[in-house]
Design a protein around this motif. Structure first.
Motif, PDB file in Angstrom:
ATOM      1  N   ASP A  26      -6.058  -0.962   3.438  1.00  0.00           N
ATOM      2  CA  ASP A  26      -5.671  -1.207   4.979  1.00  0.00           C
ATOM      3  C   ASP A  26      -5.669  -2.699   5.144  1.00  0.00           C
ATOM      4  O   ASP A  26      -6.082  -3.149   6.304  1.00  0.00           O
ATOM      5  CB  ASP A  26      -6.548  -0.501   5.815  1.00  0.00           C
ATOM      6  CG  ASP A  26      -6.469   1.069   5.752  1.00  0.00           C
ATOM      7  OD1 ASP A  26      -5.383   1.372   5.454  1.00  0.00           O
ATOM      8  OD2 ASP A  26      -7.628   1.545   5.931  1.00  0.00           O
ATOM      9  N   GLU A  27      -5.570  -3.421   4.172  1.00  0.00           N
ATOM     10  CA  GLU A  27      -5.537  -5.048   4.312  1.00  0.00           C
ATOM     11  C   GLU A  27      -4.318  -5.687   3.554  1.00  0.00           C
ATOM     12  O   GLU A  27      -4.079  -5.315   2.361  1.00  0.00           O
ATOM     13  CB  GLU A  27      -6.739  -5.685   4.009  1.00  0.00           C
ATOM     14  CG  GLU A  27      -6.796  -7.133   4.296  1.00  0.00           C
ATOM     15  CD  GLU A  27      -8.156  -7.623   4.021  1.00  0.00           C
ATOM     16  OE1 GLU A  27      -8.182  -8.932   3.604  1.00  0.00           O
ATOM     17  OE2 GLU A  27      -9.289  -6.796   3.589  1.00  0.00           O
ATOM     18  N   HIS A  78       0.804  -1.081  -0.090  1.00  0.00           N
ATOM     19  CA  HIS A  78       0.029   0.049  -0.080  1.00  0.00           C
ATOM     20  C   HIS A  78       0.943   1.113   0.072  1.00  0.00           C
ATOM     21  O   HIS A  78       1.625   1.566   0.979  1.00  0.00           O
ATOM     22  CB  HIS A  78      -0.974   0.009   1.086  1.00  0.00           C
ATOM     23  CG  HIS A  78      -1.803  -1.184   1.294  1.00  0.00           C
ATOM     24  ND1 HIS A  78      -2.831  -1.160   0.334  1.00  0.00           N
ATOM     25  CD2 HIS A  78      -1.883  -2.162   1.993  1.00  0.00           C
ATOM     26  CE1 HIS A  78      -3.769  -2.307   0.589  1.00  0.00           C
ATOM     27  NE2 HIS A  78      -2.940  -3.269   1.503  1.00  0.00           N
TER      28      HIS A  78
END
Length: 225
Positions: free
Chosen positions: A183-184, A144
């Motif tokens: 967010d994973e 990310h």
């Protein structure tokens, strides 16, 4: 002097001839039985002698094999098998991290076992003509950052090059992708493997066209079947 009639003399003569024939028959039968007994004894003696010689020869050969260090060494390591195995390709590689993770480029490897690896070409070198199973397994993970999106594509191909024809040939290719929710963190594995007929001097390498920065670790190898 006893006066005998002619008929009685003939009967006595016939009886004597019959007794002689019976005795002759008995003698022939006894002679035949003796010949059969001698023949049987001779055959039995010959067979026993041959059996004894075979056992003696087998014992001598076994003793010579046990006492011969050259034969013992040859039994443990067959020269023919050793020469054949010396040419057989068995190699396993692990990927090395690279500072530049931009697309496209060849994966760089470190050798876990095996010797036929060209560090400059980043390729496995085929030692002899034959059929080889070549495989690569790559673990992909989401990263990310500002460039990341929810859907990341990945493209890998196996290339083959030989100085004999000096042309890069695509052996096999595969597309894959990984979804990266916000967010994973997620990971998945991509595997490519196939049996190829390769020539001596072929250089097989892993080409990453897209998604190099998704790679966390990878395995590359080949063996002669």
């Amino acid at each position: 002097m006893i006066d005998m009639g002619p008929d009685k003399s003939v009967l006595i003569l016939l009886k004597h001839c019959q007794e002689m024939k019976q005795q002759e028959t008995y003698l022939r039968l006894i002679t035949l039985l003796l010949l059969l007994g001698c023949t049987t004894l001779l055959i039995f003696t010959i067979c026993a002698d041959l059996r004894q010689r075979e056992n003696s020869a087998s014992s001598e050969q076994t003793s010579a094999v046990e006492q011969s260090p050259a034969y013992s060494k040859q039994d443990r390591v067959c020269p023919t098998d050793s020469q054949t195995n010396s040419k057989r390709l068995r190699i396993d590689l692990r990927s090395e991290s690279a500072n530049d993770k931009t697309d496209p480029q060849y994966l760089k490897w470190k050798v876990m076992f095996g010797e036929k690896y060209n560090k400059e070409k980043r390729a496995i070198v085929i030692p002899e003509d034959g059929f080889y199973f070549v495989y690569v397994r790559i673990t992909l993970s989401c990263h990310h950052d500002d460039r990341a999106s929810n859907f990341e594509k990945f493209y890998v191909a196996l290339h083959n090059w030989n100085e004999g024809y000096n042309t890069t040939v695509k052996l096999i290719e595969a597309w894959d992708s990984i979804t990266c929710p916000p967010d994973e963190e997620r990971s998945k594995s991509a595997f490519v493997g196939q049996l190829f007929e390769l020539l001596k001097g072929d250089h097989v390498s892993v080409w990453i066209e897209q998604g190099y920065r998704l790679i966390t670790n990878s395995v590359f190898g080949a063996y002669l079947v």
